[in-house]
Design a protein around this motif. Sequence first.
Motif, mmCIF file in Angstrom:
data_model
loop_
_atom_site.group_PDB
_atom_site.id
_atom_site.type_symbol
_atom_site.label_atom_id
_atom_site.label_comp_id
_atom_site.label_asym_id
_atom_site.label_seq_id
_atom_site.Cartn_x
_atom_site.Cartn_y
_atom_site.Cartn_z
ATOM 1 N N THR A 255 -12.470 30.342 -7.483
ATOM 2 C CA THR A 255 -12.582 29.343 -6.408
ATOM 3 C C THR A 255 -13.574 28.233 -6.746
ATOM 4 N N LEU A 256 -14.441 28.462 -7.712
ATOM 5 C CA LEU A 256 -15.430 27.461 -8.099
ATOM 6 C C LEU A 256 -14.726 26.277 -8.767
ATOM 7 N N ASP A 257 -14.858 25.094 -8.193
ATOM 8 C CA ASP A 257 -14.153 23.943 -8.761
ATOM 9 C C ASP A 257 -14.950 22.649 -8.713
ATOM 10 N N SER A 258 -16.235 22.717 -8.315
ATOM 11 C CA SER A 258 -17.009 21.492 -8.146
ATOM 12 C C SER A 258 -18.422 21.647 -8.688
ATOM 13 N N LEU A 259 -18.903 20.576 -9.303
ATOM 14 C CA LEU A 259 -20.276 20.514 -9.801
ATOM 15 C C LEU A 259 -20.964 19.321 -9.143
ATOM 16 N N ASN A 260 -22.058 19.592 -8.445
ATOM 17 C CA ASN A 260 -22.833 18.552 -7.781
ATOM 18 C C ASN A 260 -24.060 18.256 -8.649
ATOM 19 N N ILE A 261 -24.106 17.066 -9.246
ATOM 20 C CA ILE A 261 -25.230 16.726 -10.125
ATOM 21 C C ILE A 261 -26.342 16.007 -9.373
ATOM 22 N N GLY A 262 -26.298 16.041 -8.049
ATOM 23 C CA GLY A 262 -27.373 15.503 -7.227
ATOM 24 C C GLY A 262 -27.481 13.999 -7.290
ATOM 25 N N CYS A 292 -17.018 22.376 -20.876
ATOM 26 C CA CYS A 292 -15.899 23.128 -20.309
ATOM 27 C C CYS A 292 -14.834 23.419 -21.360
ATOM 28 N N GLU A 293 -14.590 22.482 -22.247
ATOM 29 C CA GLU A 293 -13.616 22.713 -23.316
ATOM 30 C C GLU A 293 -14.090 23.822 -24.255
ATOM 31 N N GLU A 294 -15.375 23.815 -24.574
ATOM 32 C CA GLU A 294 -15.910 24.855 -25.465
ATOM 33 C C GLU A 294 -15.834 26.231 -24.815
ATOM 34 N N ALA A 295 -16.009 26.271 -23.496
ATOM 35 C CA ALA A 295 -15.951 27.541 -22.767
ATOM 36 C C ALA A 295 -14.527 27.889 -22.332
ATOM 37 N N GLU A 296 -13.593 26.968 -22.543
ATOM 38 C CA GLU A 296 -12.189 27.153 -22.180
ATOM 39 C C GLU A 296 -12.008 27.394 -20.684
ATOM 40 N N VAL A 297 -12.650 26.527 -19.899
ATOM 41 C CA VAL A 297 -12.472 26.559 -18.442
ATOM 42 C C VAL A 297 -12.110 25.153 -17.976
ATOM 43 N N ASP A 298 -11.514 25.056 -16.800
ATOM 44 C CA ASP A 298 -11.163 23.753 -16.245
ATOM 45 C C ASP A 298 -12.420 22.962 -15.884
ATOM 46 N N VAL A 299 -12.346 21.648 -16.045
ATOM 47 C CA VAL A 299 -13.485 20.811 -15.672
ATOM 48 C C VAL A 299 -13.618 20.773 -14.158
ATOM 49 N N PRO A 300 -14.828 20.616 -13.655
ATOM 50 C CA PRO A 300 -15.029 20.573 -12.191
ATOM 51 C C PRO A 300 -14.841 19.180 -11.618
ATOM 52 N N ASN A 301 -14.597 19.123 -10.321
ATOM 53 C CA ASN A 301 -14.764 17.872 -9.598
ATOM 54 C C ASN A 301 -16.255 17.550 -9.586
ATOM 55 N N ILE A 302 -16.600 16.288 -9.717
ATOM 56 C CA ILE A 302 -18.006 15.885 -9.797
ATOM 57 C C ILE A 302 -18.435 15.245 -8.484
ATOM 58 N N PHE A 303 -19.543 15.746 -7.944
ATOM 59 C CA PHE A 303 -20.156 15.172 -6.749
ATOM 60 C C PHE A 303 -21.528 14.606 -7.120
ATOM 61 N N THR A 304 -21.903 13.496 -6.497
ATOM 62 C CA THR A 304 -23.268 12.992 -6.592
ATOM 63 C C THR A 304 -23.815 12.794 -5.192
ATOM 64 N N GLU A 305 -25.144 12.755 -5.082
ATOM 65 C CA GLU A 305 -25.813 12.558 -3.790
ATOM 66 C C GLU A 305 -26.842 11.443 -3.931
ATOM 67 N N PHE A 306 -26.375 10.227 -4.073
ATOM 68 C CA PHE A 306 -27.286 9.112 -4.280
ATOM 69 C C PHE A 306 -27.867 8.645 -2.949
ATOM 70 N N GLY A 307 -29.191 8.689 -2.860
ATOM 71 C CA GLY A 307 -29.879 8.252 -1.656
ATOM 72 C C GLY A 307 -30.596 6.934 -1.870
ATOM 73 N N SER A 308 -31.669 6.979 -2.660
ATOM 74 C CA SER A 308 -32.417 5.749 -2.948
ATOM 75 C C SER A 308 -31.524 4.695 -3.572
ATOM 76 N N PHE A 309 -30.642 5.112 -4.475
ATOM 77 C CA PHE A 309 -29.752 4.149 -5.113
ATOM 78 C C PHE A 309 -28.840 3.484 -4.090
ATOM 79 N N THR A 310 -28.423 4.224 -3.081
ATOM 80 C CA THR A 310 -27.524 3.680 -2.062
ATOM 81 C C THR A 310 -28.210 2.618 -1.218
#
Length: 484
Positions: A255-262, A292-310
């Motif tokens: 079920t894990l499909d997303s990576l949040n890089i903050g 992900c390719e080296e580990a042979e898993v699907d890449v995640p959806n990427i989330f960011t949480e930009f505050g100051s930049f926004t």
Amino acid sequence: MNTKYIDLINQTFDFPQEEFKLQEYKLRFHDIDLTALIETYQAPLKFTYLPQISNNIKRAKKWFADAIVENNYKGEYHYCYCTKSSHFKHVLDEALKNDIHIETSSAFDINIVESLKKEGKIANETYVLSNGFKRAQYITNIARLINNGHKKCIPIIDNYEELDLLSKEIDGQFNVGIRIASEEEPKFEFYTSRLGIGYKNIVPFYNKQIKENKKVNLKMLHFFINTGIRDNAYYWNELTKCLKVYTSLKKICPTLDSLNIGGGFPIKNSLAFEFDYAYMVDEIVNQIKIACEEAEVDVPNIFTEFGSFTVGESGGAIYEVLYQKQQNDREKWNMINSSFITTLPDTWAINKRFIMLPINRWNDSYERVLLGGLTCDSDDYYNSEQHMNAIYLPKYAKEKPLYIGFFNIGAYQESIGGFGGLQHCLIPSPKHILINKDQDGKITTKLFSEQQTSNDFLKLLGYEDENMPAKKQKSKIKNIINSL
């Protein structure tokens, strides 16, 4: 001889710049006539230039879109706004025009989300990522949001107890994320962030509390470091460790499909600022794909949480230099008509730098000065501008008013300074102006809040009844008697 302030800037920096230019030796910011703003509203004042919020969101979304195409990346990208940077409604209203999502950090954030949902600004399709250390009210509010149909609210687990607390209050299945407790830079006073769960403990935590739990789906891994996104060995090393945890989890958690890089994109803090955002985004996407390719898993959806930049680059403050004090042979203090401690708390709390420029008198000779605030606190000063810890401004002249502006201050300063509340030495919060563009591209202004008054402070301090005008006091007494 090149002795004018404009000569100093031209010799030191590339000027004019995209957001800064001169007209008749007076500064304009995003083509806003700052002199006219002062004439209309008087200094001190703060302002928010709302279009810059949308501009920065669009810039970041384009960088990620380009990187996804360039790297043939199979996941999606989702931009979240970190609300703690500025909770004001005008900020959220502007940001939400751009098909983004929300990151929350405390219980009352959820109330704001619910208010925006009622207005149609947020829908059930909007991700609400709930970060932070969660106590009873925050848990209850998250549960209420999910139970009322907002299934894309994803609480990010910060400690081992939160999962059980959430499970008790949420009806049916729900999704969660886990925050990694990143290791800090060597210069920090501590080794590991107080937020999240340690790298080595995340897989065991999943196996023990989530894997066999039919009520909970793990959807996201959250990664963030205090120093933000920087092109240095520390950042890339921490990202690599994060990706190892992600790929290990992904192999045992379908079920894990997303990576949040903050968050952590820097914002412009001097006229010499340089940061290759597009390169950083491209390299982050590339590193995630390679891992992900080296580990042979699907890449995640990427989330960011930009505050100051926004929101940071949308804000500014304008002060008038009231007086100059010559304290010794070398130090001249320009005293402003406000306080740095109250209006720009990051300047003294964490020695943060902002862009500081005079608004007028660019064709006058300049001098080296220190800037002092109105409070009686020795820390109420600013001296960390871009000129090697020195500040240069047009020479003080009592008969020639001098106005100075601080720019890109839109994140955190209002909430840390305590907007609408008590201020150090009872220095009032300045008036706040909202600046926008109409459909024809014409600049428009609107007064959002007046400068605080003595009555505002007296009420907060409990003096309201003692200082209430006699007529109002009698009316209050009459109302009390009638209610008995």
